[in-house]
Design a protein around this motif. Structure first.
Motif, short mmCIF file in Angstrom:
data_model
loop_
_atom_site.label_atom_id
_atom_site.label_comp_id
_atom_site.label_asym_id
_atom_site.label_seq_id
_atom_site.Cartn_x
_atom_site.Cartn_y
_atom_site.Cartn_z
N LEU A 121 -24.07 26.47 8.71
CA LEU A 121 -25.38 27.07 8.93
C LEU A 121 -25.18 28.56 9.18
O LEU A 121 -24.33 28.94 9.99
CB LEU A 121 -26.06 26.41 10.13
CG LEU A 121 -26.22 24.89 10.03
CD1 LEU A 121 -26.47 24.29 11.41
CD2 LEU A 121 -27.35 24.53 9.07
N VAL A 160 -21.82 26.92 12.90
CA VAL A 160 -22.82 27.96 12.68
C VAL A 160 -22.12 29.31 12.55
O VAL A 160 -21.16 29.59 13.27
CB VAL A 160 -23.83 28.03 13.85
CG1 VAL A 160 -24.83 29.18 13.65
CG2 VAL A 160 -24.58 26.70 13.99
N HIS A 198 -32.85 30.10 8.70
CA HIS A 198 -31.41 30.02 8.53
C HIS A 198 -31.07 29.65 7.10
O HIS A 198 -31.92 29.19 6.34
CB HIS A 198 -30.80 28.99 9.50
CG HIS A 198 -31.23 27.58 9.22
ND1 HIS A 198 -32.45 27.07 9.62
CD2 HIS A 198 -30.60 26.56 8.56
CE1 HIS A 198 -32.57 25.82 9.23
NE2 HIS A 198 -31.44 25.49 8.58
N ASP A 215 -28.25 27.36 4.64
CA ASP A 215 -27.52 26.11 4.83
C ASP A 215 -26.87 25.70 3.50
O ASP A 215 -27.55 25.60 2.48
CB ASP A 215 -28.52 25.03 5.29
CG ASP A 215 -27.88 23.68 5.54
OD1 ASP A 215 -26.65 23.57 5.45
OD2 ASP A 215 -28.63 22.73 5.83
N LYS A 217 -28.34 21.92 13.14
CA LYS A 217 -29.33 21.94 12.06
C LYS A 217 -30.66 21.36 12.54
O LYS A 217 -31.73 21.92 12.24
CB LYS A 217 -28.80 21.12 10.88
CG LYS A 217 -29.74 21.08 9.68
CD LYS A 217 -29.08 20.38 8.50
CE LYS A 217 -30.01 20.36 7.29
NZ LYS A 217 -29.32 19.86 6.09
#
Length: 341
Positions: free
Chosen positions: A263, A276, A256, A258, A246
């Motif tokens: 993520l 991710v 991105h 979140d 992050k």
């Protein structure tokens, strides 16, 4: 080495499966203490792996699987070196199973991450049938072998090819798994997809690390459906990976999404960092299929409820970490390899 009929083998290993459904005190002690050696191996993750093997080792599936092969126990016993991975609990069990079922001897170079667990399960097998003690041994250095099955990374595979290239071998490299969404998935399906993403903290090659989604896909329902997995952020090592990635995205101003424990980033690559999820848009299913075919030698399995005519294994939502006996890693038939030695 003692010989067993196909029926005897099915009885022995289905009994092991039944016992693993309700782990005994010895195995539970290992389950509850693995985190001291490997922080990723929580009791919940280890039990999940044990139950997956227990589910696999049922009489019907063992019979259906073994019927595909001619096992000749009258021939010479081959020593098969096994270099096991340790990314998730008991990930190398299937290779050990295949070697022992084909009447060969497994020379097991266990991962330091997983050595206690695989030893305990095999010791339980030998309480069911003591003569199986002759079918495996644990080693520190691989010597005096007739064949090799080695699992590692793209980097280690080059060394494996160098050292083991002159004997029959299966050498596995990095693979990742991918999910294909159409935008019509239900909350329940996306919840099940959460298992494909978060089981074993996403460390397995069968864990989904990328989504293919249609143009304009709205991630709101996806995030709502996986919210139940938010407790994963309380695991220290996962948390560290989440905040590390992050911070990189924020410093680099990388676009991105979140939800505070995962993520989601648009990226053409297949393998994403831990915590991710990569995604890529497609115009139509034919385009998505072309992408899958292009990446086929890097894909372990595909999660989708949509029929896809591709060479990789396709499983329904929530099933990526529940392989059957015949779902071979990298699509290479281990039993065919061993019975041909």
């Amino acid at each position: 080495m003692s010989k067993f009929s196909k029926k005897q083998l099915i009885d022995i290993f289905s009994e092991l499966g039944q016992q693993l459904q309700n782990p005994n005190e010895t195995l539970l002690d290992v389950v509850n203490n693995e985190w001291k050696y490997n922080a990723w191996f929580t009791a919940e993750s280890v039990l999940k792996a044990i139950k997956a093997i227990a589910l696999m080792l049922n009489k019907d599936d063992l019979g259906k699987w073994l019927d595909n092969y001619t096992i000749d126990e009258s021939g010479p016993v081959k020593k098969v070196g096994l270099i096991l991975a340790g990314n998730i609990p008991l990930v190398g069990f299937h290779d050990v199973l295949c070697v022992m079922l084909t009447g060969n001897h497994a020379l097991i170079k266990a991962s330091t991450q997983d050595a206690r667990l695989i030893k305990t399960v095999l010791e339980q097998l030998t309480t069911i049938e003591p003569q199986f003690k002759d079918r495996y041994s644990f080693i520190e250095r691989l010597v005096d072998f007739d064949a090799v099955i080695a699992t590692g990374s793209n980097n280690t595979s080059r060394y494996f090819e160098y050292y083991f290239g002159k004997v029959p071998h299966i050498i596995r490299k990095n693979r990742s798994s991918i999910a294909v969404l159409t935008g019509t998935e239900t909350t329940e399906q996306l919840y099940e997809l959460g298992h494909d993403i978060f089981d074993y903290f996403g460390l397995g090659c069968r864990n989904v690390s990328k989504l293919l989604v249609p143009q304009g896909y709205n991630f709101n329902l996806f995030f709502e459906s996986i919210e139940v997995y938010n407790d994963i952020i309380n695991h220290n090592k996962y948390n560290n990976n989440y905040f590390y990635n992050k911070s990189i995205y924020l410093v680099n101003s990388d676009k991105h999404l979140d939800n505070n424990f995962l993520l989601v980033k648009e990226d053409t690559r297949l393998a994403s960092p831990l915590a991710v999820m990569y995604f890529e848009y497609y115009d139509d299913l034919e385009t998505a299929k072309s992408k899958l075919i292009e990446e086929s030698d890097r894909i372990q399995c595909i999660v989708s409820s949509t029929p896809l005519d591709v060479s990789n294994q396709v499983v329904d939502f929530g099933k990526s970490q529940q392989p059957a006996l015949w779902d071979y890693a990298d699509g290479v038939d281990t039993m065919a390899f061993l019975t041909s030695l």
